[in-house]
Design a protein around this motif. Structure first.
Motif, PDB file in Angstrom:
ATOM      1  N   GLY A  87       0.800  -1.227   0.000  1.00 42.24           N
ATOM      2  CA  GLY A  87       0.000   0.000   0.000  1.00 42.24           C
ATOM      3  C   GLY A  87       0.826   1.267   0.000  1.00 42.24           C
ATOM      4  N   LEU A  88       2.066   1.201  -0.501  1.00 41.25           N
ATOM      5  CA  LEU A  88       2.923   2.387  -0.557  1.00 41.25           C
ATOM      6  C   LEU A  88       2.527   3.261  -1.737  1.00 41.25           C
ATOM      7  N   ARG A  89       2.848   4.521  -1.608  1.00 35.69           N
ATOM      8  CA  ARG A  89       2.669   5.431  -2.722  1.00 35.69           C
ATOM      9  C   ARG A  89       3.780   5.161  -3.736  1.00 35.69           C
ATOM     10  N   LEU A  90       3.436   5.107  -5.023  1.00 34.04           N
ATOM     11  CA  LEU A  90       4.405   4.758  -6.053  1.00 34.04           C
ATOM     12  C   LEU A  90       4.696   5.931  -6.976  1.00 34.04           C
ATOM     13  N   THR A  91       5.949   6.031  -7.399  1.00 36.42           N
ATOM     14  CA  THR A  91       6.326   6.854  -8.534  1.00 36.42           C
ATOM     15  C   THR A  91       7.495   6.126  -9.188  1.00 36.42           C
ATOM     16  N   GLY A  92       7.953   6.627 -10.320  1.00 34.53           N
ATOM     17  CA  GLY A  92       9.036   5.938 -11.008  1.00 34.53           C
ATOM     18  C   GLY A  92       9.587   6.769 -12.141  1.00 34.53           C
ATOM     19  N   LEU A  93      10.640   6.241 -12.746  1.00 33.96           N
ATOM     20  CA  LEU A  93      11.328   6.908 -13.848  1.00 33.96           C
ATOM     21  C   LEU A  93      11.797   5.842 -14.820  1.00 33.96           C
TER      22      LEU A  93
END
Length: 238
Positions: A87-93
């Motif tokens: 349930g973590l907040r996700l971002t990415g590149l």
């Protein structure tokens, strides 16, 4: 005492088929609140250097910067770390060529509203466009690689290519070079005060493009003098 490195190792083992309990326990103990999913160690080096140069201690903020060993693994990691898992907040590149893997992974993890960033080509291209050919060549000289670059540029395959194309290829020709030059991205100039702050998350699949390089906005505006958007990599804030 548990640290973010231990959490990364636990998640990597979990993604490889190991037990998930260690990752769950560490996520709660640290605590971890967000994950930045990256393709490999050179991306981690770049993001870490940029965060440090801007006074950000991502681990202390509960943000895990995680190399996945390739973009094709993003679906597995997004599922384990995103809404269906921890349930973590996700971002990415990711690079432009890997956009489809991230898009599919975000969708399957029900995380399409959390967003990720896409380099116009790849991280090396973003660095060169940010600093310019002359500045990158100076950095290569300072790193002791100028002779290697000049030898590389004399190769038949490099004839007819622009200096920017040659530099981009050079940065990826030797094992470890991408990681080393990922760290020198701290040489990027800070964004001007007129540039709006990058939001904690971007629209799904937002490209990191545009002259001036400010992150995409609905009006597609860019502020003058702002480096390309890799220098403004979005990490959850506040």
């Amino acid at each position: 005492m548990a640290d973010m490195g231990a959490f990364r190792e636990a998640v990597t083992a979990w993604a490889a088929g190991g037990p998930g309990d260690p990752a769950h326990e560490l996520a709660a103990r640290l605590p971890v609140r967000a994950a930045v999913l990256l393709e490999g160690p050179s991306d981690v080096a770049a993001v870490s250097a940029l965060a440090e140069s801007r006074g950000r201690d991502l681990a202390a903020e509960g943000i895990c910067v995680l190399p996945m060993g390739g973009a094709m693994s993003v679906g597995r990691f997004a599922r384990l770390l995103g809404p269906p898992g921890l349930g973590l907040r996700l971002t990415g590149l990711c690079d432009e060529a890997e956009r489809r893997y991230y898009a599919r992974g975000w969708e399957r993890a029900s995380a399409t509203q959390q967003g990720f960033f896409v380099c116009a080509a790849d991280l090396e291209d973003e660095l060169i466009r940010a600093l310019g050919v002359t500045r990158v060549t100076e950095l290569i000289r300072a790193e002791g690689d100028l002779r290697a670059l000049q030898t590389f540029q004399r190769q038949p395959a490099q004839q007819g290519r622009t200096a920017q194309q040659q530099l981009r290829r050079f940065l990826g020709t030797k094992k470890g070079r991408k990681i080393r030059y990922g760290r020198v991205q701290e040489a990027l100039p800070s964004c001007s005060s007129a540039c709006p702050r990058l939001p904690a998350q971007a629209p799904w699949g937002s490209p990191m493009r545009g002259r001036g390089g400010c992150p995409p906005r609905p009006c597609r505006a860019r502020c003058a003098g702002c480096p390309p958007s890799t220098s403004r990599v979005s990490v959850p804030s506040g």
